[in-house]
Motif scaffolding. Structure first.
Motif, PDB file in Angstrom:
ATOM      1  N   GLU A   1       2.258   6.774  -7.239  1.00  0.00           N
ATOM      2  CA  GLU A   1       1.386   7.859  -7.679  1.00  0.00           C
ATOM      3  C   GLU A   1       2.146   9.187  -7.772  1.00  0.00           C
ATOM      4  N   LEU A   2       3.204   9.324  -6.991  1.00  0.00           N
ATOM      5  CA  LEU A   2       3.990  10.560  -6.973  1.00  0.00           C
ATOM      6  C   LEU A   2       5.075  10.594  -8.047  1.00  0.00           C
TER       7      LEU A   2
ATOM      8  N   THR B   1       0.817  -1.206   0.000  1.00  0.00           N
ATOM      9  CA  THR B   1       0.000   0.000   0.000  1.00  0.00           C
ATOM     10  C   THR B   1       0.854   1.261   0.000  1.00  0.00           C
ATOM     11  N   CYS B   2       1.861   1.300   0.832  1.00  0.00           N
ATOM     12  CA  CYS B   2       2.744   2.456   0.893  1.00  0.00           C
ATOM     13  C   CYS B   2       3.441   2.657  -0.451  1.00  0.00           C
ATOM     14  N   ASP B   3       3.845   1.572  -1.056  1.00  0.00           N
ATOM     15  CA  ASP B   3       4.520   1.659  -2.343  1.00  0.00           C
ATOM     16  C   ASP B   3       3.591   2.203  -3.435  1.00  0.00           C
ATOM     17  N   ARG B   4       2.327   1.858  -3.368  1.00  0.00           N
ATOM     18  CA  ARG B   4       1.355   2.384  -4.345  1.00  0.00           C
ATOM     19  C   ARG B   4       1.288   3.911  -4.251  1.00  0.00           C
ATOM     20  N   LYS B   5       1.320   4.437  -3.044  1.00  0.00           N
ATOM     21  CA  LYS B   5       1.299   5.888  -2.872  1.00  0.00           C
ATOM     22  C   LYS B   5       2.545   6.518  -3.474  1.00  0.00           C
ATOM     23  N   LEU B   6       3.680   5.865  -3.306  1.00  0.00           N
ATOM     24  CA  LEU B   6       4.920   6.353  -3.897  1.00  0.00           C
ATOM     25  C   LEU B   6       4.812   6.380  -5.421  1.00  0.00           C
TER      26      LEU B   6
ATOM     27  N   SER C   1       3.007  10.848 -16.433  1.00  0.00           N
ATOM     28  CA  SER C   1       2.705   9.809 -15.451  1.00  0.00           C
ATOM     29  C   SER C   1       3.257   8.460 -15.903  1.00  0.00           C
TER      30      SER C   1
END
Length: 61
Positions: A10-11, A3-8, A20
């Motif tokens: 996105e950035l 989950t944390c990696d998914r947020k990364l 993108s």
């Protein structure tokens, strides 16, 4: 990638085009359609260097 990696992910943007990226889990790559490059993800770490990226074929874009 968790989950944390998914947020990364996105950035992150393509360092060459600013566009993108799309994550291809099976190939472990971040794909920039605009630059026609696939950046490798090694041991969970995106390698965002153009020299390390592979060129995409027309059918991969």
């Amino acid at each position: 990638m968790g989950t944390c990696d998914r947020k990364l992910l996105e950035l992150l943007i393509c360092p060459l085009t600013g566009s993108s990226l799309r994550y291809h889990a099976q190939a472990q790559e971040l794909v920039s359609r605009k630059a026609r490059l696939a950046y490798p993800v090694r041991e969970g770490v995106p390698i965002m260097l153009a020299d390390e990226a592979r060129s995409l074929n027309e059918d991969e874009i």
